[in-house]
Write a protein that holds these residues in place. Structure first.
Motif, short mmCIF file in Angstrom:
data_model
loop_
_atom_site.label_atom_id
_atom_site.label_comp_id
_atom_site.label_asym_id
_atom_site.label_seq_id
_atom_site.Cartn_x
_atom_site.Cartn_y
_atom_site.Cartn_z
N PHE A 123 -12.74 15.08 63.33
CA PHE A 123 -12.40 16.06 64.36
C PHE A 123 -12.82 17.48 63.98
O PHE A 123 -12.83 18.37 64.82
CB PHE A 123 -10.88 16.08 64.63
N ALA A 128 -18.08 17.66 63.95
CA ALA A 128 -18.50 17.61 65.36
C ALA A 128 -19.90 18.20 65.51
O ALA A 128 -20.75 17.68 66.24
CB ALA A 128 -17.50 18.39 66.23
N ASN A 169 -12.37 16.21 73.10
CA ASN A 169 -13.05 16.45 71.82
C ASN A 169 -12.97 15.24 70.89
O ASN A 169 -13.80 15.10 70.00
CB ASN A 169 -12.43 17.66 71.12
N LYS A 173 -16.53 13.54 74.29
CA LYS A 173 -17.71 14.29 73.83
C LYS A 173 -18.43 13.58 72.69
O LYS A 173 -19.66 13.37 72.75
CB LYS A 173 -17.30 15.71 73.43
N PRO A 174 -17.72 13.14 71.61
CA PRO A 174 -18.45 12.41 70.56
C PRO A 174 -19.03 11.09 71.05
O PRO A 174 -20.10 10.67 70.61
CB PRO A 174 -17.40 12.21 69.47
N GLN A 177 -22.33 11.77 72.53
CA GLN A 177 -23.32 12.05 71.48
C GLN A 177 -23.82 10.75 70.84
O GLN A 177 -25.02 10.59 70.59
CB GLN A 177 -22.70 12.94 70.38
#
Ligand SMILES: Nc1nc2c(c(=O)[nH]1)N[C@@H](CN(C=O)c1ccc(C(=O)N[C@@H](CCC(=O)O)C(=O)O)cc1)CN2
Length: 300
Positions: A123, A128, A169, A173-174, A177
């Motif tokens: 985190f 990130a 988050n 979002k990850p 990615q």
């Protein structure tokens, strides 16, 4: 039900088996025993369940488990002091602070205080940023587990259209990615997006991570799509008993999807298995050793 059920519990067990074997090897060849510190502030019942599970699995994998339970009224300064001690403790290779924290504590400040090398939740803004820029780092456990679940069905994700429902988050979002890194075409949708059903129907892969029970209906899903349900919503039945349901209406979805993860028994167990994997990876990196091969043991 036409959809293949992607069994997260079985895959998590296979991954945990591999982690335990690599941990034993590390002990035998390097005299190194990975250590995970789990910090719980307050007495949120769900957090207590998850923390107990994390501590049990850590010990089962042959790692050292360090439990830190702080009262609900713990001050932010006291928590930051504990984290500073864990950052410098050579027996501790991974540090996690269970979320959510009590309202009087700033989670961003707390997560930023963890040494990025020990941030086994992935985190920290450093991790990130590394993920966002394609550099090696520690990857958040839930998205990492979702990718492993997807690989149970897709050997190659290149060119598939992935829709991620949610932009947190720690997951959305990850997750976007990681899917981008596998050459998916990625759409991130959220509460302010217009026409969610239409957007979700475009997905070959739909990852639901919004924390809204059964938001995603069967007619939101393209026939044959793969559905990964990250939801962990506790709802109370009319008779007063509680049950866990996902962000996807499972029965409706399973009649349309090509594959789907159940709740419980899907993403959740993978979150914990990937935490163990991250702890092993962190301990190897801190010892200057190469990353271990964590391909899950073959299934039955
Ligand atoms: N520091 C962190 N806090 C939180 C995280 C996290 O990754 N790091 N994620 C979630 C909660 N979570 C882990 O902490 C988690 C949630 C669910 C499960 C799980 O195995 N669920 C089971 C059912 C268990 C039950 O009865 O509730 C399942 O889905 O089969 C594991 C971990 C928020 N906080």
């Amino acid at each position: 039900m036409t959809a293949q059920r992607i069994d997260g519990k079985a895959l998590a067990a296979r991954l945990q088996e591999t982690v335990a074997a690599r941990t034993a090897g590390l002990g035998a060849t390097q005299g190194l025993r990975p250590g995970l510190a789990v910090v719980l502030v307050g007495s949120d019942p769900a957090s207590q369940v998850y923390v107990r599970s994390k501590r049990r699995r850590t010990a089962e994998a042959g790692m050292q488990s360090f439990a830190h339970e702080l009262p609900e009224d713990t001050g932010e300064a006291a928590l930051l002091e504990l984290i500073a001690r864990l950052n410098t403790d050579p027996a501790v290779h991974g540090v996690l602070v269970q979320l959510p924290l009590p309202a009087h504590i700033d989670p961003m400040r707390v997560l930023a205080a963890i040494d990025p090398a020990k941030d086994v939740d992935g985190f920290h803004v450093v991790n990130a940023g590394r993920l966002a820029t394609g550099q090696p780092g520690l990857v958040p456990c839930t998205p990492l587990g979702c990718m492993m679940l997807l690989r149970e069905r897709h050997a190659d994700l290149s060119g598939l259209h992935a829709v991620v429902l949610g932009r947190s988050n720690i997951v959305g979002k990850p997750m976007a990615q990681l899917l981008l890194a596998e050459n998916c075409t990625v759409t991130v949708v959220h509460s302010r997006s217009r026409d969610l059903p239409m957007l979700c129907r475009q997905a070959d892969i739909l990852v639901a991570a919004v924390g809204r029970p059964e938001l995603v209906r069967g007619d939101w899903i393209r026939p044959g799509a793969t559905v990964i349900d990250v939801g962990i919503n506790r709802v109370v039945r009319p008779d007063g008993t509680a049950r866990l349901i996902g962000d996807v209406a499972f029965d409706e979805a399973a009649a349309v999807a090509g594959a789907i993860t159940p709740v419980p028994g899907g993403v959740g167990p993978m979150t914990i298995a990937c935490l163990l994997a991250n702890t092993l990876i962190a301990s190897c990196r801190q010892a200057g050793l190469p990353d271990p091969d964590l391909t899950p043991a073959p299934g039955a």
